[in-house]
Design a protein around this motif. Structure first.
Motif: not given
Length: 288
Positions: A36-57
């Motif tokens: 849904r929210f792609p990572y930047a092409p110029e990124r220097k690492y690709t994290p595993s998804d950690a979306p808002k619902d996990m943060l709020f929990a």
């Protein structure tokens, strides 16, 4: 680019220390979900998804009331995931964005309405290719008109070079991760003394979390605690604390966020200091 394994702990403990009412996790992130929210092409690492619902929990689990969500380099200057999280819980979330220097005034105003209260300048070259300081200075002047501040991330070795630029900014300046001091050099080192001298200027604030990024001894991070405590006791009205969840780009271990919360009384040993660190200071900077 290969996705990194999860850096967030799968089962953080319920902390024995209960934060005061209204406590703010003032440094955390949201990642993706990438479809849904792609990572930047110029990124220097690709994290595993950690979306808002996990943060709020996690916020509820740790006993916090509010979040300040910081745009991380893996999403580049596309703040869509950040803005989506802010709009999901507008009363309890504020944000720090990373933006293109040529961003329009209308777009900045849209971000302001969503809860963004500052821009981040990252000078850690292993993570990003920093903009020239004159470009960043012009952007800082623009966001100052909105009442925003600047968040900066740099290595301790770069402080001497960056200090004149930081002092020149027309905003409050929040420094990430204690300016990444050399823990092995000790709390009385010349470099950490220089950082404290910078902090004597009341425009500067500092985040005293993230011992997991600085430690040489590992959990429970006793080697980092003297640095954080020195800053909390020296500058009690300009310190902030955050989990740094989901701990991007960590290689050594998965930090237990419950343990990180339990370290707060170690670095802020009185109720008055903890109230300032967790409630009063972030409320003044982000919700006033």
């Amino acid at each position: 680019m290969k996705t990194d394994p999860p850096t967030w702990h799968p089962d953080p403990r319920k902390p024995a220390y209960a934060p005061p009412a209204g406590a703010v996790d003032a440094h955390c992130h949201v990642f993706g979900p990438g479809d849904r929210f792609p990572y930047a092409p110029e990124r220097k690492y690709t994290p595993s998804d950690a979306p808002k619902d996990m943060l709020f929990a996690l916020r509820r689990h740790l006993g916090f009331a509010r979040n300040v969500i910081v745009q991380a380099s893996c999403h580049g200057r596309d703040n869509a995931a950040l803005l989506d999280a802010l709009r999901t819980d507008p009363e309890n979330c504020r944000g720090i964005a990373v933006v293109d220097p040529d961003i329009t005034d209308a777009r900045l105003e849209e971000m302001d309405a969503a809860g963004v209260r500052g821009v981040r300048f990252n000078f850690v070259r292993r993570l990003v290719n920093p903009d020239p300081t004159d470009v960043s200075a012009r952007l800082a002047a623009r966001v100052a008109e909105l009442g925003w501040h600047v968040v900066v991330y740099f290595e301790a070795a770069d402080l001497t070079e960056l200090a004149p630029f930081l002092r020149s900014l027309p905003t409050d300046v929040v420094i990430d991760h204690m300016g990444r001091p050399d823990i092995a050099a000790g709390v009385e080192s010349a470099d950490f003394a220089a950082f404290r001298r910078l902090m004597e200027d009341e425009k500067f604030w500092v985040k005293v979390g993230c011992p997991e990024r600085l430690t040489q001894a590992g959990p429970p991070y006793d080697d980092v605690a003297p640095f954080a405590r020195k800053l909390v006791e020296s500058f009690p009205d300009r310190v902030l604390w955050g989990t740094d969840w989901p701990h991007p780009n960590m290689k050594s271990h998965q930090p237990d966020d419950g343990l990180l919360v339990e370290r707060i009384p170690v670095i802020a040993p009185t109720e008055t200091l903890r109230q300032k660190l967790l409630v009063e200071n972030p409320a003044r900077l982000y919700w006033a």
